[in-house]
Design an enzyme around this catalytic site. Structure first.
Site, PDB file in Angstrom:
ATOM      1  N   ASP A 274       0.784  -1.053  -0.308  1.00 52.78           N
ATOM      2  CA  ASP A 274       0.247   0.151   0.036  1.00 52.78           C
ATOM      3  C   ASP A 274       0.778   1.353   0.162  1.00 52.78           C
ATOM      4  OD1 ASP A 274      -2.314   1.621   0.827  1.00 52.78           O
ATOM      5  OD2 ASP A 274      -1.243   1.710   2.809  1.00 52.78           O
TER       6      ASP A 274
ATOM      7  N   ASP B 262      -7.174  -1.542   4.336  1.00 50.24           N
ATOM      8  CA  ASP B 262      -6.147  -2.413   3.954  1.00 50.24           C
ATOM      9  C   ASP B 262      -6.525  -4.014   4.444  1.00 50.24           C
ATOM     10  OD1 ASP B 262      -4.696  -0.825   2.500  1.00 50.24           O
ATOM     11  OD2 ASP B 262      -3.587  -0.178   4.061  1.00 50.24           O
TER      12      ASP B 262
ATOM     13  N   ASP C  83      -1.392  -0.765   6.098  1.00 49.02           N
ATOM     14  CA  ASP C  83      -1.234  -0.066   7.279  1.00 49.02           C
ATOM     15  C   ASP C  83      -2.909   0.608   7.766  1.00 49.02           C
ATOM     16  OD1 ASP C  83      -1.383   2.258   5.280  1.00 49.02           O
ATOM     17  OD2 ASP C  83      -1.173   3.531   6.961  1.00 49.02           O
TER      18      ASP C  83
HETATM   19  P1  ADP Z   1      -3.786   4.576   0.030  1.00 48.53           P
HETATM   20  O1  ADP Z   1      -4.398   3.280  -0.764  1.00 48.53           O
HETATM   21  O2  ADP Z   1      -2.674   5.195  -0.569  1.00 48.53           O
HETATM   22  O3  ADP Z   1      -3.463   4.204   1.417  1.00 48.53           O
HETATM   23  P2  ADP Z   1      -6.620   5.374   0.566  1.00 48.53           P
HETATM   24  O4  ADP Z   1      -7.179   4.223  -0.077  1.00 48.53           O
HETATM   25  O5  ADP Z   1      -6.701   5.608   2.263  1.00 48.53           O
HETATM   26  O6  ADP Z   1      -5.196   5.674   0.181  1.00 48.53           O
HETATM   27  O7  ADP Z   1      -7.181   6.769   0.203  1.00 48.53           O
HETATM   28  C1  ADP Z   1      -7.123   7.101  -1.303  1.00 48.53           C
HETATM   29  C2  ADP Z   1      -7.680   8.371  -1.642  1.00 48.53           C
HETATM   30  O8  ADP Z   1      -9.004   8.760  -0.988  1.00 48.53           O
HETATM   31  C3  ADP Z   1      -6.876   9.499  -1.069  1.00 48.53           C
HETATM   32  O9  ADP Z   1      -5.467   9.646  -1.623  1.00 48.53           O
HETATM   33  C4  ADP Z   1      -7.698  10.719  -0.735  1.00 48.53           C
HETATM   34  O10 ADP Z   1      -7.794  11.413  -2.073  1.00 48.53           O
HETATM   35  C5  ADP Z   1      -9.170  10.067  -0.641  1.00 48.53           C
HETATM   36  N1  ADP Z   1      -9.384  10.093   0.795  1.00 48.53           N
HETATM   37  C6  ADP Z   1      -9.540   8.784   1.649  1.00 48.53           C
HETATM   38  N2  ADP Z   1      -9.716   9.071   2.893  1.00 48.53           N
HETATM   39  C7  ADP Z   1      -9.976  10.457   2.911  1.00 48.53           C
HETATM   40  C8  ADP Z   1     -10.133  11.577   4.080  1.00 48.53           C
HETATM   41  N3  ADP Z   1     -10.337  11.036   5.353  1.00 48.53           N
HETATM   42  N4  ADP Z   1     -10.112  12.951   3.547  1.00 48.53           N
HETATM   43  C9  ADP Z   1     -10.005  13.321   2.320  1.00 48.53           C
HETATM   44  N5  ADP Z   1      -9.584  12.496   1.349  1.00 48.53           N
HETATM   45  C10 ADP Z   1      -9.669  10.966   1.677  1.00 48.53           C
HETATM   46 MG    MG Z   2      -2.783   3.496   3.619  1.00 50.80          MG
END
Ligand code: ADP
Ligand code: MG
Length: 435
Positions: A134, A332, A328
């Site tokens: 991730d 996930d 993390d």
């Molecule tokens: P990653 O896979 O990189 O860990 P996430 O799946 O947690 O990322 O989130 C993907 C995208 O969704 C982020 O890049 C953001 O654009 C949006 N996002 C997720 N949670 C939030 C939040 N709490 N506030 C704003 N944007 C969010």
């Molecule tokens: Mg993450």
């Protein structure tokens, strides 16, 4: 319900019992002590002993009784041979040293801050062929800095930041934490109502009488809001107020110090394929993947897409190889369960991820993944050394005993001597200094 994870809303809860008395903690205890967590090699030894022991006892009896009955020699001679045979055949070298090798491996790993939840996971990890990461929080620090706030023409940038911070108040996503850190004012929680977080999109909340949405393009599209592209590279948080666009916040994350080294040492350890999955934008994903030397990346994924992607990658691994997923976040957790082996970040990681994972890295260092693989491989090779050594010596001495060539001293060596050597060898698993 006990054991459920609340992903999207805010709950007001009164607790009536400490965690230790809850059903879920008792289930966890059961799971943690489950004997199914034994490695296949360990189970093999247990099954082996079940057939082995009666067989050797019967053979020893036959050896002691049948030849003298047929007049092939003195009773005392054959009884001694039977007893010698019985002493040699005692399987304690195997039964002690193989589980001890795994204990040693798990103990050695824990010295490096790598928590392994069962011997079977060491076995699976030793065969890792594909490692999937991730991005946010795993390869990057997950502590974003606000790079810029771009407000629409007639909007105050401070207003954009303060509405975003209010909407993110109840979220513990790394993005939310950084927005709150950048906002210097006080947050009055009484003004916030009706919060809903959408995994992979962002959050929606009602602040006073206003509806705020903070998130990526997908969230804006779902609400039919026209957003503006940004010329900066970074994660873009679009902010809307009552259905109209008020601007965006550009945030940037830094990759962990040892992330590039981690990828390089995985390749050195023989991992064939490294893949990064992220919900973030394509250009951010590409920049990180190129910087770290990751073979492939997939961007703009929703949590459910991550599971599908991992399933596709699993079917692409060879029959002997396994796939490890490192993550993390709460989002996930399903992927951590689906992968052959799930590795979670323990310090920054969410509880759900730590619970779902098979291995937890207590210090969040990605370079420990390659180290865990090396420890697992070393443990497996020591366990097999012990199996082959103990069975080999015993087989030879058993034959010699049956032929009357081995005396009782040699038999005692083949039993206790081999056991001690195998145990000493198993103890090498605990040493992780140069791994
Ligand atoms: P990653 O896979 O990189 O860990 P996430 O799946 O947690 O990322 O989130 C993907 C995208 O969704 C982020 O890049 C953001 O654009 C949006 N996002 C997720 N949670 C939030 C939040 N709490 N506030 C704003 N944007 C969010
Ligand atoms: Mg993450």
């Amino acid at each position: 319900f006990s054991g459920c994870v609340n992903l999207t809303g805010v709950l007001t809860i009164r607790t009536t019992k400490p965690f230790g008395e809850s059903t879920v903690s008792r289930i966890l205890e059961l799971v943690e002590n489950a004997s199914e967590k034994k490695a296949r090699t360990e189970n093999f030894i247990t099954r082996f002993a079940r057939y082995y022991t009666p067989i050797v006892v019967i053979v020893a009896l036959i050896l002691a009784v049948v030849p003298p009955l047929l007049g092939a020699g003195a009773w005392s001679d054959w009884i001694l041979r039977g007893l010698t045979f019985l002493v040699v055949s005692c399987p304690c070298a195997l039964v002690i040293s193989v589980p001890l090798s795994f204990f040693g491996g798990i103990g050695g790993a824990s010295k490096c801050g790598i928590l392994v939840k069962g011997a079977n996971y060491l076995e699976t990890l030793a065969k890792a062929e594909t490692v999937v990461f991730d991005k946010t929080g795993t390869l990057t620090n997950g502590t974003f800095n606000v790079v810029a706030v771009h407000a629409e023409a007639d909007v105050d940038p401070d207003l954009v930041l303060s509405f975003a911070a209010y909407a993110e108040t109840y979220s513990d996503h790394p993005i939310a934490l950084s927005v709150k850190a950048a906002y210097t004012g006080e947050i009055d929680r009484a003004r916030i109502k009706d919060v809903k977080e959408e995994s992979g999109h962002g959050v929606r909340a009602q602040v006073d009488e206003h509806i705020i949405a903070v998130g990526n393009e997908k969230l804006m599209m779902a609400d039919n809001i026209a957003w503006h592209e940004c010329e900066l590279t970074g994660t873009i948080l679009h902010v809307s107020l009552d259905g109209s666009y008020i601007g965006h916040i550009v945030i940037a994350d830094v990759v962990k110090d040892d992330a590039a080294e981690a990828i390089a040492s995985l390749k050195a350890a023989g991992v064939k394929r490294t893949v990064m999955l992220t919900g973030d934008r394509e250009d951010v994903a590409r920049a990180v993947a190129e910087k770290l030397g990751i073979d492939e990346y997939r961007a703009s994924l929703l949590p459910q897409n991550k599971v599908e992607e991992v399933e596709r990658l699993i079917s692409g691994t060879s029959s002997k190889g396994t796939l490890a997923f490192v993550g993390d976040g709460i989002n996930d957790a399903p992927v951590l369960t689906r992968a052959d082996i799930g590795i979670a970040m323990g310090a920054m990681g969410s509880d759900a991820a730590i619970e779902a994972a098979d291995i937890v890295l207590m210090d969040d260092k990605p370079s420990n993944i390659a180290r865990a693989i090396r420890i697992a491989r070393k443990t497996m090779s020591i366990a097999w050394q012990n199996i082959i050594f103990a069975l080999g010596v015993k087989l030879i001495v058993l034959i010699l005993a049956a032929l009357g060539i081995a005396n009782m001293w040699l038999a005692v060596f083949a039993d206790v001597g081999v056991a001690i050597i195998a145990i000493l060898n198993a103890m090498r698993c605990m040493s992780v200094k140069n791994i």
